[in-house]
Design a protein around this motif. Sequence first.
Motif, PDB file in Angstrom:
ATOM      1  N   UNK A 110      -0.140  24.740   3.879  1.00 51.92           N
ATOM      2  CA  UNK A 110       0.067  23.318   3.652  1.00 51.92           C
ATOM      3  C   UNK A 110      -0.235  22.991   2.189  1.00 51.92           C
ATOM      4  N   UNK A 111       0.571  22.129   1.542  1.00 50.96           N
ATOM      5  CA  UNK A 111       0.323  21.807   0.138  1.00 50.96           C
ATOM      6  C   UNK A 111      -0.969  21.014  -0.053  1.00 50.96           C
ATOM      7  N   UNK A 112      -1.622  21.246  -1.188  1.00 50.05           N
ATOM      8  CA  UNK A 112      -2.839  20.536  -1.561  1.00 50.05           C
ATOM      9  C   UNK A 112      -2.647  19.935  -2.947  1.00 50.05           C
ATOM     10  N   UNK A 113      -2.873  18.636  -3.064  1.00 51.27           N
ATOM     11  CA  UNK A 113      -2.730  17.939  -4.336  1.00 51.27           C
ATOM     12  C   UNK A 113      -4.113  17.535  -4.836  1.00 51.27           C
ATOM     13  N   UNK A 114      -4.500  18.048  -5.998  1.00 55.02           N
ATOM     14  CA  UNK A 114      -5.809  17.751  -6.579  1.00 55.02           C
ATOM     15  C   UNK A 114      -5.652  16.648  -7.617  1.00 55.02           C
ATOM     16  N   UNK A 115      -6.362  15.546  -7.423  1.00 56.73           N
ATOM     17  CA  UNK A 115      -6.274  14.404  -8.318  1.00 56.73           C
ATOM     18  C   UNK A 115      -7.361  14.450  -9.382  1.00 56.73           C
ATOM     19  N   UNK A 116      -7.132  13.699 -10.445  1.00 51.01           N
ATOM     20  CA  UNK A 116      -8.057  13.696 -11.573  1.00 51.01           C
ATOM     21  C   UNK A 116      -9.441  13.191 -11.195  1.00 51.01           C
ATOM     22  N   UNK A 117      -9.531  12.334 -10.184  1.00 54.21           N
ATOM     23  CA  UNK A 117     -10.836  11.804  -9.778  1.00 54.21           C
ATOM     24  C   UNK A 117     -11.609  12.768  -8.887  1.00 54.21           C
ATOM     25  N   UNK A 118     -11.077  13.955  -8.679  1.00 58.81           N
ATOM     26  CA  UNK A 118     -11.763  14.956  -7.883  1.00 58.81           C
ATOM     27  C   UNK A 118     -11.359  14.976  -6.425  1.00 58.81           C
ATOM     28  N   UNK A 119     -10.632  13.975  -5.963  1.00 55.48           N
ATOM     29  CA  UNK A 119     -10.212  13.935  -4.565  1.00 55.48           C
ATOM     30  C   UNK A 119      -9.018  14.863  -4.341  1.00 55.48           C
ATOM     31  N   UNK A 168       0.802  -1.226   0.000  1.00 54.48           N
ATOM     32  CA  UNK A 168       0.000   0.000   0.000  1.00 54.48           C
ATOM     33  C   UNK A 168       0.839   1.284   0.000  1.00 54.48           C
ATOM     34  N   UNK A 169       2.174   1.153  -0.081  1.00 54.64           N
ATOM     35  CA  UNK A 169       2.983   2.372  -0.154  1.00 54.64           C
ATOM     36  C   UNK A 169       2.768   3.079  -1.482  1.00 54.64           C
ATOM     37  N   UNK A 170       2.687   2.294  -2.569  1.00 49.39           N
ATOM     38  CA  UNK A 170       2.527   2.874  -3.905  1.00 49.39           C
ATOM     39  C   UNK A 170       1.055   2.870  -4.289  1.00 49.39           C
ATOM     40  N   UNK A 171       0.562   4.021  -4.696  1.00 48.47           N
ATOM     41  CA  UNK A 171      -0.803   4.127  -5.201  1.00 48.47           C
ATOM     42  C   UNK A 171      -0.739   4.401  -6.699  1.00 48.47           C
ATOM     43  N   UNK A 172      -1.166   3.430  -7.465  1.00 50.13           N
ATOM     44  CA  UNK A 172      -1.128   3.574  -8.914  1.00 50.13           C
ATOM     45  C   UNK A 172      -2.384   4.293  -9.416  1.00 50.13           C
ATOM     46  N   UNK A 173      -2.287   4.836 -10.623  1.00 54.59           N
ATOM     47  CA  UNK A 173      -3.424   5.517 -11.233  1.00 54.59           C
ATOM     48  C   UNK A 173      -3.780   6.824 -10.564  1.00 54.59           C
ATOM     49  N   UNK A 174      -2.811   7.425  -9.866  1.00 56.56           N
ATOM     50  CA  UNK A 174      -3.054   8.702  -9.181  1.00 56.56           C
ATOM     51  C   UNK A 174      -2.512   9.840 -10.046  1.00 56.56           C
ATOM     52  N   UNK A 175      -3.404  10.447 -10.801  1.00 58.56           N
ATOM     53  CA  UNK A 175      -3.003  11.515 -11.716  1.00 58.56           C
ATOM     54  C   UNK A 175      -3.268  12.863 -11.052  1.00 58.56           C
ATOM     55  N   UNK A 176      -2.196  13.569 -10.699  1.00 63.98           N
ATOM     56  CA  UNK A 176      -2.329  14.884 -10.073  1.00 63.98           C
ATOM     57  C   UNK A 176      -2.504  15.926 -11.170  1.00 63.98           C
ATOM     58  N   UNK A 177      -3.616  16.640 -11.124  1.00 62.55           N
ATOM     59  CA  UNK A 177      -3.890  17.640 -12.154  1.00 62.55           C
ATOM     60  C   UNK A 177      -3.437  19.037 -11.738  1.00 62.55           C
ATOM     61  N   UNK A 178      -3.346  19.283 -10.440  1.00 59.81           N
ATOM     62  CA  UNK A 178      -2.866  20.584  -9.987  1.00 59.81           C
ATOM     63  C   UNK A 178      -2.374  20.476  -8.549  1.00 59.81           C
ATOM     64  N   UNK A 179      -1.534  21.426  -8.176  1.00 60.37           N
ATOM     65  CA  UNK A 179      -1.013  21.488  -6.811  1.00 60.37           C
ATOM     66  C   UNK A 179      -0.930  22.945  -6.402  1.00 60.37           C
ATOM     67  N   UNK A 180      -1.297  23.223  -5.158  1.00 65.22           N
ATOM     68  CA  UNK A 180      -1.241  24.595  -4.654  1.00 65.22           C
ATOM     69  C   UNK A 180      -1.045  24.559  -3.147  1.00 65.22           C
ATOM     70  N   UNK A 181      -0.835  25.728  -2.572  1.00 65.88           N
ATOM     71  CA  UNK A 181      -0.696  25.835  -1.125  1.00 65.88           C
ATOM     72  C   UNK A 181      -2.002  26.335  -0.516  1.00 65.88           C
ATOM     73  N   UNK A 182      -2.367  25.752   0.606  1.00 64.70           N
ATOM     74  CA  UNK A 182      -3.537  26.204   1.344  1.00 64.70           C
ATOM     75  C   UNK A 182      -3.278  27.639   1.828  1.00 64.70           C
ATOM     76  N   UNK A 183      -4.132  28.593   1.477  1.00 63.38           N
ATOM     77  CA  UNK A 183      -3.885  29.990   1.867  1.00 63.38           C
ATOM     78  C   UNK A 183      -3.948  30.220   3.370  1.00 63.38           C
ATOM     79  N   UNK A 184      -4.552  29.286   4.109  1.00 62.52           N
ATOM     80  CA  UNK A 184      -4.709  29.469   5.556  1.00 62.52           C
ATOM     81  C   UNK A 184      -3.460  29.032   6.317  1.00 62.52           C
ATOM     82  N   UNK A 185      -2.973  27.809   6.019  1.00 63.58           N
ATOM     83  CA  UNK A 185      -1.846  27.279   6.793  1.00 63.58           C
ATOM     84  C   UNK A 185      -0.621  26.933   5.945  1.00 63.58           C
TER      85      UNK A 185
END
Length: 403
Positions: free
Chosen positions: A136-145, A117-134
Motif C-alpha cells: 500500500x502506498x505511504x505518503x510522508x508529509x513535511x509535518x511528520x505525519x 474539506x475535500x482540498x487540504x492546503x499546505x500539505x507538502x509531501x516530502x516522500x512517497x513509498x510502498x509499504x513492504x508488507x502490503x
Amino acid sequence: MSNYTEEKGIVIVGGGICGLATALALHKKGIESVVLEKAESIRAAGSAIGIFTNGWYALDQLGLANQLRQKAILLKGFRDIEFNNPKEQEVPMGNGELRCLKRSDLVQTLADSLPNETIRFGCHIVSAKFDPINSQPLLHLQDGSVIKPKVVIGCDGVNYVVSELIGLKPTNLFASCAVRGFTNYPSGHGFSNEFLRIRKNNIILGRLPVDNYLVHWFVGRPGTSSDLRVSKDPELIRESTIESINDFPPECVEMVKKCDLNEVSLTNLRYRPPLDILLGNFRKGTVIVAGDVMHVWGPYIGQGGAAALEDGIVLARNLAQAMCKKRGTTADGNQVTQERIGKAMDQFVKERRMRLFMMSLNTYILGRLLEASSPLTKFVLIVGLILFFSNSLGHSQHNCGPL
C-alpha cells in the motif's frame, strides 16, 4: 513534529486542473477523495487557458460548462500569419467551440464545486513509498505525519513525487521559453474574436480575447542564459519580450507594453517525449499519474488544460466501474481489491494513450519547428505536420465520453 498516520481511500496529489477535475468527477460518481495541495490556497498561475470543443465536452460532464461559458466570449476561429509568407491562413471553428478562460476562473469553479474539506492546503509531501508488507502506498508529509491511502492519483505536475514512486522518466526541456500575460483595455480592445498567431523565424506570438476588454497573449521565443534572472522580475520579463517582438505589428508590441505586471510570467517549456507517452508505464500498484505529470507538452496546440479535464473524466469513469456496489464491495472502495483497481487504471491508460501520443507528437513537431535553423530539418518537420496533422483542429473534436 507529528507521527500521526491516517488511512484514506483515494488521495489525489496536486490541486491543479487535473487534480480538481478528477476529484469532482469522482464526487459525481459517489466516490470520496482527498486532494493534497502544497500551496496554502488555490493555485491559478498561468494566466489563461484556451478551451476547445473537447474541453467543453468534459466540462459538460462535470456540470460546469454553462457556468464557465459566461466568463469568456466565443472565438470564431484561427488566423495564422507567417512573416515570410504573404498568405494568411484562416481556419474557422465551424461547429466547434473555442473560448479563452482565465485559469483562476476555471480552477476556482472546480474547487467551489467540491464538498467542503475535500482540498487540504499546505500539505507538502516530502516522500512517497510502498509499504513492504502490503504494497500500500505511504505518503510522508513535511509535518511528520503519514497518509496511507488505498489509491494515489498523481496530478502534481513537475513536482515528481508520485512519478518518482512509479519510476516514471523525467521530462525534457525545450530550448524555448514562454511568456504569458493579460492586457486590459478599459475602453475595449476592438480585436476580432479569433485566435491570432503570428510567426517570424523562431518567435511566435499568440493573442486570444477573453472578453471585450481583456486579452490573453503569449510569446514563445528561444531561451537565453539570462532567463532565470529575468523570470523573477515582471518588468524585466516585459522589457525582454518587447525586445524580442519589436518588429511585430505595432498593436502587438503595444499590447505587451500595457500588460498587467501582476499577471506576466516567464517559464521554460517542458515536454514528455512522444515515445515515452506511447511506451511508458504510468501505473504501479494502486498508484497512477494523470495530467501534466503524465503528458506535459508545449503550448503549441492549446490542449494542456483540456487534456487534463479529459483525464479526470476518463479516470473517474474507470475507477467508478471498479468500485461500484456489487459483489460485496462498497461505494468508497473499502473492499475493492488492488487487482480490480489496477485493471481500472490500466484501462484508463489504454483509453488515453494513443490520443495523448498524437497530441504530444503534434506539439513536439511544432516546438522543434520553432527552434530549427536548418532548412532541411524544417522541411522534414513540415512534411511531418502535413502527413499527420493536415487538419489543424482535428484534435479539438474528440469526445472523451460520458462520466
